[in-house]
Design a protein around this motif. Structure first.
Motif, PDB file in Angstrom:
ATOM      1  N   ASN A  87     -45.579 -18.291  33.609  1.00 24.60           N
ATOM      2  CA  ASN A  87     -45.807 -18.415  32.173  1.00 24.60           C
ATOM      3  C   ASN A  87     -44.451 -18.419  31.472  1.00 24.60           C
ATOM      4  OD1 ASN A  87     -46.390 -17.913  29.384  1.00 24.60           O
ATOM      5  ND2 ASN A  87     -48.371 -17.046  29.948  1.00 24.60           N
ATOM      6  N   SER A  88     -44.155 -19.493  30.771  1.00 23.99           N
ATOM      7  CA  SER A  88     -42.844 -19.623  30.115  1.00 23.99           C
ATOM      8  C   SER A  88     -42.715 -18.725  28.897  1.00 23.99           C
ATOM      9  CB  SER A  88     -42.621 -21.078  29.694  1.00 23.99           C
ATOM     10  OG  SER A  88     -43.551 -21.471  28.698  1.00 23.99           O
ATOM     11  N   LYS A 118     -36.800 -23.772  19.234  1.00 21.20           N
ATOM     12  CA  LYS A 118     -35.926 -24.589  20.079  1.00 21.20           C
ATOM     13  C   LYS A 118     -35.968 -24.095  21.519  1.00 21.20           C
ATOM     14  CE  LYS A 118     -32.540 -26.117  16.606  1.00 21.20           C
ATOM     15  NZ  LYS A 118     -32.719 -27.578  16.810  1.00 21.20           N
ATOM     16  N   PHE A 119     -35.825 -22.794  21.690  1.00 19.82           N
ATOM     17  CA  PHE A 119     -35.840 -22.251  23.056  1.00 19.82           C
ATOM     18  C   PHE A 119     -37.213 -22.387  23.701  1.00 19.82           C
ATOM     19  CE2 PHE A 119     -31.823 -20.321  21.838  1.00 19.82           C
ATOM     20  CZ  PHE A 119     -31.117 -20.353  23.027  1.00 19.82           C
ATOM     21  N   SER A 133     -30.190 -14.670  24.154  1.00 20.24           N
ATOM     22  CA  SER A 133     -31.101 -15.807  24.231  1.00 20.24           C
ATOM     23  C   SER A 133     -30.715 -16.745  25.369  1.00 20.24           C
ATOM     24  CB  SER A 133     -31.121 -16.568  22.900  1.00 20.24           C
ATOM     25  OG  SER A 133     -29.803 -16.941  22.515  1.00 20.24           O
ATOM     26  N   HIS A 134     -29.415 -16.942  25.579  1.00 18.70           N
ATOM     27  CA  HIS A 134     -28.967 -17.824  26.658  1.00 18.70           C
ATOM     28  C   HIS A 134     -29.042 -17.118  28.016  1.00 18.70           C
ATOM     29  CE1 HIS A 134     -27.606 -21.123  24.040  1.00 18.70           C
ATOM     30  NE2 HIS A 134     -27.347 -20.162  23.183  1.00 18.70           N
ATOM     31  N   GLN A 135     -28.832 -15.801  28.019  1.00 21.18           N
ATOM     32  CA  GLN A 135     -29.048 -15.051  29.257  1.00 21.18           C
ATOM     33  C   GLN A 135     -30.506 -15.160  29.700  1.00 21.18           C
ATOM     34  OE1 GLN A 135     -27.836 -11.009  28.583  1.00 21.18           O
ATOM     35  NE2 GLN A 135     -25.741 -11.569  28.021  1.00 21.18           N
ATOM     36  N   ASN A 136     -31.402 -14.998  28.737  1.00 19.16           N
ATOM     37  CA  ASN A 136     -32.829 -15.091  29.049  1.00 19.16           C
ATOM     38  C   ASN A 136     -33.190 -16.482  29.548  1.00 19.16           C
ATOM     39  OD1 ASN A 136     -33.277 -12.447  28.271  1.00 19.16           O
ATOM     40  ND2 ASN A 136     -33.928 -12.976  26.191  1.00 19.16           N
ATOM     41  N   PHE A 160     -38.299 -13.951  29.425  1.00 15.04           N
ATOM     42  CA  PHE A 160     -37.676 -15.251  29.230  1.00 15.04           C
ATOM     43  C   PHE A 160     -37.306 -15.495  27.767  1.00 15.04           C
ATOM     44  CE2 PHE A 160     -40.724 -16.580  32.827  1.00 15.04           C
ATOM     45  CZ  PHE A 160     -39.847 -16.118  33.798  1.00 15.04           C
ATOM     46  N   GLY A 161     -37.623 -14.551  26.897  1.00 15.38           N
ATOM     47  CA  GLY A 161     -37.394 -14.736  25.468  1.00 15.38           C
ATOM     48  C   GLY A 161     -38.633 -15.168  24.716  1.00 15.38           C
TER      49      GLY A 161
END
Length: 648
Positions: free
Chosen positions: A590-591, A457-458, A504-507, A596-597
């Motif tokens: 790069n995502s 999802k992320f 995860s949301h911080q990242n 970025f998690g």
């Protein structure tokens, strides 16, 4: 009880103003109509003016006369349908309404259509108010606004509903002045260029989000006074943020104190009930055939630009304006005089609106929420266009969200949903909006639309945002999207800021901030947003592996970046793509970075292209393509140097 003063009604308004108002070209009607502090023959008071052509009588009522209608009867100006009255001794802050006797001898109390301020809901009286108090400090922004908002500049819009961005611990709203600190700091730190406010005109029902209005000239009192909203805008400008305001000229609510059947007859709405009713929304449509309604609406657009320094209007539901049967449920389709579906009067109004706005404010933007194939929405009216500067690209939004929700094994058969938009990407000046409309009424948040387990999802959402930022067109994201709000938007409570307690949301917040800054700093991603020369496919056809690759180009030779998007969860090593020149290429974004998690599948060193034609390019190179990720390369330069892989 305050007194009136003897003065000819014909001297209160000029003949020119009256003529222009009834011609539909009085574009500063807010100076003429409504309640204004005035001085007549040395006596201070308030001049009231209202349009009610079919009323038998109209009175001004308020606390000053115990809401009795007999003492302050308005005078009608010959056959114009305009009623006027000067009441001596009244001052700012007085509550008032118009007491209208209808043709069938009924009494209705109406709020002033041109009121500058109103009571806090559920109260509905208008308030006598002056808008001359605030001292603006945004001269630098206003002087250079045209350059900052040019079509070849980045535009990244943060869409906000003020009532639910944040709330106080007791559930009450933040004020305009309180938001000026916290909201602006948040928007700036996340790299946005503009804030777009959902409508802040006075409205009776919180859950209409401001889209069903009673006070078009009245900034809602829920969050403070008009000068407080001016302060919020001023602070945005002083911090380099543009302000866009949602504006709703298509329909209005039926509440008794509002515009509906204002003088006891259909006035602001069409006489024909089939054209007046909006059953889908439970509202009335505006009647664009009436010149006085044109004066009301065009003046209202200019009012927000003139007095509140707004930098753009996002015009709501344009499709519902220009088509007679859009969002209508009538069993018999409505037709125009030529037998077609177009609302000819609305089209003429729209063109006049845009021509007039740009005459007075050539450096602002008029943005159409228009979701049909109507041609030339953003073309000048001199070229048979509607004259907007931007159009929301709802086709792209619908296609890409339909695609991204698919399970991975379903995506190859729907690859066209990623690529079809490029057939029309340059036919209009587009904004790509992930707006509130995509995150309410059971549609789920963007994160919760994504398929698969949590990491997917992320990863999918990071990829989606990357694709948004690299696709031609300006950008809009609804509040909460920056930290991956998990639940859909709940308009009665604040965003789920507590999610930032989780890594995860911080990242993800770190990712969105980094991506936004990269977008703003990379000229090739926006310099030619509306020019086909700003885009070139590398490979749109790799549907089996779920990969697309393309270039975004700037104005200068050699100013380009290479974008590779992988919509599968597989990692591709030694994936070959074509590039336009020989030399080293550096992965600039790069995502899939671990910060970025992501899983860390990156191209750490510069990659040397080879003299091997591929993808219709003279040269090519092999890269690592991250899973459910986007990676962006730029040509190596002296400033942009990094060691080339030893194996190259």
């Amino acid at each position: 009880m305050e007194g009136t003063i003897e003065k000819s009604k014909n001297n209160l308004l000029s003949e020119v103003d009256l003529y222009l108002f009834h011609e539909g070209t009085q574009y500063k009607a807010y100076n003429m109509m409504g309640a204004h502090l005035d001085k007549i023959e040395g006596v201070e008071g308030v001049r009231f003016t209202v349009w009610a052509p079919n009323a038998l009588s109209v009175s001004v009522v308020g606390d000053f006369n115990h809401w009795e209608g007999s003492g302050h009867q308005m005078e009608r100006i010959h056959q114009s349908g305009i009623w006027v009255l000067f009441i001596a001794g009244l001052s700012e802050g007085e509550l008032y309404k118009y007491r209208v006797r209808t043709p069938d001898n009924q009494i209705v109390l109406k709020a002033d259509p041109y009121a500058f301020y109103s009571e806090v809901r559920p109260n509905t009286a208008s308030i006598v108010y002056s808008l001359n108090k605030y001292q603006w400090q945004d001269q630098k922004w206003m002087k250079h606004r045209g350059k900052k908002q040019a079509l070849d500049k980045p535009m990244l819009i943060y869409e906000v509903h003020l009532g639910s961005w944040r709330k106080k611990t007791d559930g009450s709203f933040y004020t305009y002045r309180e938001l000026a600190g916290e909201l602006i700091e948040h928007v700036l730190s996340n790299g946005y260029t503009h804030i777009e406010f959902m409508p802040i005109m006075e409205h009776p029902f919180d859950r209409s989000w401001g889209y069903q209005i009673t006070g078009y000239y009245s900034v809602t009192s829920r969050f403070g006074k008009p000068e407080d909203f001016m302060y919020l805008i001023d602070q945005c400008h002083q911090n380099g943020l543009g302000v866009i305001l949602d504006w709703v000229p298509v329909h209005f609510c039926k509440d008794e104190h509002g515009l509906g059947k204002f003088d006891g007859t259909p006035l602001y709405e069409p006489i024909d009930p089939l054209r007046a009713e909006r059953p889908h929304w439970g509202t009335y449509s505006f009647d664009y055939e009436k010149p006085e309604v044109n004066s009301f609406l065009v003046s209202n657009a200019l009012f927000w630009l003139d007095l509140f320094h707004i930098d753009g209007l996002r015009v709501d539901a344009v499709s519902s304006m220009i088509y007679l049967n859009h969002d209508q449920s009538s069993p018999v389709p409505i037709k125009n005089k030529n037998g077609g579906d177009e609302n000819l009067e609305a089209v003429r109004f729209t063109k006049r609106l845009n021509e007039t706005v740009y005459k007075y404010h050539p450096d602002i933007h008029m943005i159409a929420e228009e979701a049909t194939p109507w041609p030339k929405v953003t073309a000048p009216t001199t070229q048979e266009g509607l004259g907007f500067s931007y159009k929301w690209n709802m086709g792209w939004v619908n296609d890409v969200l339909r695609y991204i929700r698919l399970e991975e094994n379903e995506r190859p058969d729907h690859h066209h949903l990623l690529t079809f938009s490029f057939f029309y990407a340059f036919s209009e000046h587009f904004i790509l909006p992930f707006s509130h409309d995509e995150m309410v009424y059971g549609k789920r948040s963007l994160l919760n639309k994504m398929p698969g387990e949590y990491w997917k999802k992320f990863a999918n959402l990071r990829l989606l945002y990357g694709y948004l930022m690299t696709h031609p067109g300006k950008k809009l994201l609804f509040m909460g999207s920056e930290f991956a709000q998990f639940d859909e938007w709940k308009d009665e409570r604040e965003l789920d800021w507590n999610l930032l307690d989780f890594e995860s949301h911080q990242n993800f917040l770190h990712y969105s901030r980094t991506l936004n800054q990269f977008y703003k700093n990379t000229r090739s991603l926006w310099r030619l947003d509306h020019d086909p020369n700003g885009f070139e496919w590398i490979n749109p056809h790799d549907s089996n592996q779920g990969v697309i690759s393309f270039m975004r180009k700037g104005k200068r030779k050699g100013d380009y970046c290479v974008v590779v998007c992988n919509f599968s969860s597989r990692v591709f090593h030694s994936y070959r793509i074509g590039v336009p020149s020989l030399g080293g290429y550096i992965e600039m974004f790069n995502s899939d970075k671990t910060e970025f998690g992501g899983s860390g599948q990156c191209n750490e060193n510069a990659i040397q292209s080879e003299k091997l034609p591929y993808n219709n390019q003279l040269f090519s190179m092999e890269i690592t393509v991250p899973p459910l990720g986007i990676t962006i390369f730029m040509k190596q330069t002296k400033k942009r140097g990094r060691q080339v892989n030893a194996s190259d």
